[in-house]
Design an enzyme around this catalytic site. Structure first.
Site, mmCIF file in Angstrom:
data_model
loop_
_atom_site.group_PDB
_atom_site.id
_atom_site.type_symbol
_atom_site.label_atom_id
_atom_site.label_comp_id
_atom_site.label_asym_id
_atom_site.label_seq_id
_atom_site.Cartn_x
_atom_site.Cartn_y
_atom_site.Cartn_z
ATOM 1 N N HIS A 59 -104.902 63.860 63.687
ATOM 2 C CA HIS A 59 -103.633 64.494 63.340
ATOM 3 C C HIS A 59 -103.010 63.752 62.158
ATOM 4 O O HIS A 59 -103.484 62.683 61.757
ATOM 5 C CB HIS A 59 -102.677 64.497 64.552
ATOM 6 C CG HIS A 59 -102.253 63.150 65.027
ATOM 7 N ND1 HIS A 59 -102.698 62.579 66.201
ATOM 8 C CD2 HIS A 59 -101.418 62.243 64.480
ATOM 9 C CE1 HIS A 59 -102.153 61.398 66.356
ATOM 10 N NE2 HIS A 59 -101.372 61.167 65.320
HETATM 11 P P1 TYD Z 1 -101.477 60.802 70.292
HETATM 12 O O1 TYD Z 1 -100.458 60.278 69.338
HETATM 13 O O2 TYD Z 1 -102.050 62.162 70.032
HETATM 14 O O3 TYD Z 1 -102.644 59.739 70.469
HETATM 15 P P2 TYD Z 1 -103.763 59.237 69.413
HETATM 16 O O4 TYD Z 1 -103.198 59.353 68.039
HETATM 17 O O5 TYD Z 1 -104.048 57.843 69.798
HETATM 18 O O6 TYD Z 1 -104.976 60.082 69.638
HETATM 19 O O7 TYD Z 1 -100.837 60.755 71.761
HETATM 20 C C1 TYD Z 1 -101.501 61.286 72.884
HETATM 21 C C2 TYD Z 1 -100.464 61.852 73.813
HETATM 22 O O8 TYD Z 1 -99.670 60.781 74.373
HETATM 23 C C3 TYD Z 1 -99.452 62.762 73.136
HETATM 24 O O9 TYD Z 1 -99.864 64.093 73.101
HETATM 25 C C4 TYD Z 1 -98.220 62.574 73.990
HETATM 26 C C5 TYD Z 1 -98.319 61.154 74.482
HETATM 27 N N1 TYD Z 1 -97.466 60.191 73.728
HETATM 28 C C6 TYD Z 1 -96.143 60.021 74.098
HETATM 29 O O10 TYD Z 1 -95.636 60.676 75.038
HETATM 30 N N2 TYD Z 1 -95.377 59.100 73.424
HETATM 31 C C7 TYD Z 1 -95.874 58.372 72.405
HETATM 32 O O11 TYD Z 1 -95.137 57.522 71.818
HETATM 33 C C8 TYD Z 1 -97.248 58.561 72.011
HETATM 34 C C9 TYD Z 1 -97.846 57.769 70.879
HETATM 35 C C10 TYD Z 1 -98.001 59.488 72.701
#
Ligand code: TYD
Length: 146
Positions: A59
């Site tokens: 993303h």
């Molecule tokens: P995401 O940022 O998509 O993870 P990565 O970049 O490591 O793959 O986060 C995964 C899920 O976790 C997201 O859809 C919702 C939750 N989340 C939160 O609720 N708060 C946060 O601060 C973060 C980073 C994620």
């Protein structure tokens, strides 16, 4: 850490301050607006990366600025600003990579002992995410025409 220059936009390396208490440990110190070029409103970590095939990220953010560290183990991060792409090996706990706005990123190749630390300049806002690569390209290309 491959110390090649970061060519993608809205990125760069950030060095933590180190305090070496060898053999009793090593401290890594992050101070907002001092060695860390953002305000810090949120900190999160990722550990227990036991699936060798895990892929994270995939993303970009419209506004959020983050700095990502690998504070144990190693992983790879692919950065893409819509024009340039670059893959960086994260294996130095003292060196972070800026994930600025409008920067598509994908993480993979996690060692099972990998611990990721992220500093962010805002709270979690789902609406700030761009989760489709096509949408990302449209967003950055549209933006730069303005
Ligand atoms: P995401 O940022 O998509 O993870 P990565 O970049 O490591 O793959 O986060 C995964 C899920 O976790 C997201 O859809 C919702 C939750 N989340 C939160 O609720 N708060 C946060 O601060 C973060 C980073 C994620």
């Amino acid at each position: 850490m491959n110390k090649k220059k970061i060519r993608v936009k809205n990125s760069g390396f950030v060095k933590l301050q180190n305090f070496n208490d060898f053999p009793d440990g090593l401290l890594g110190i992050a101070e907002a607006k001092k060695n860390i070029p953002i305000e810090i409103k949120r900190v999160y970590f990722i550990n227990k990366l036991f699936n060798q095939k895990s892929k994270r990220g995939h993303h970009a953010h419209k506004k959020l600025e983050q700095i990502i560290f690998c504070i144990n183990g190693n992983f790879k991060i692919k950065l893409d600003d819509g024009a340039n792409q670059q893959t960086i090996l994260m294996n130095d706990p003292s060196v972070g990579v800026i994930l600025g706005k409008e920067l598509w990123h994908e993480m993979s190749g996690f060692s099972s002992d990998c611990v990721i630390l992220v500093l962010a300049n805002d709270y979690f806002v789902e609406n700030d995410y761009i989760r489709s690569y096509d949408e990302f390209l449209k967003y950055v290309r549209g933006h730069h025409k303005k």
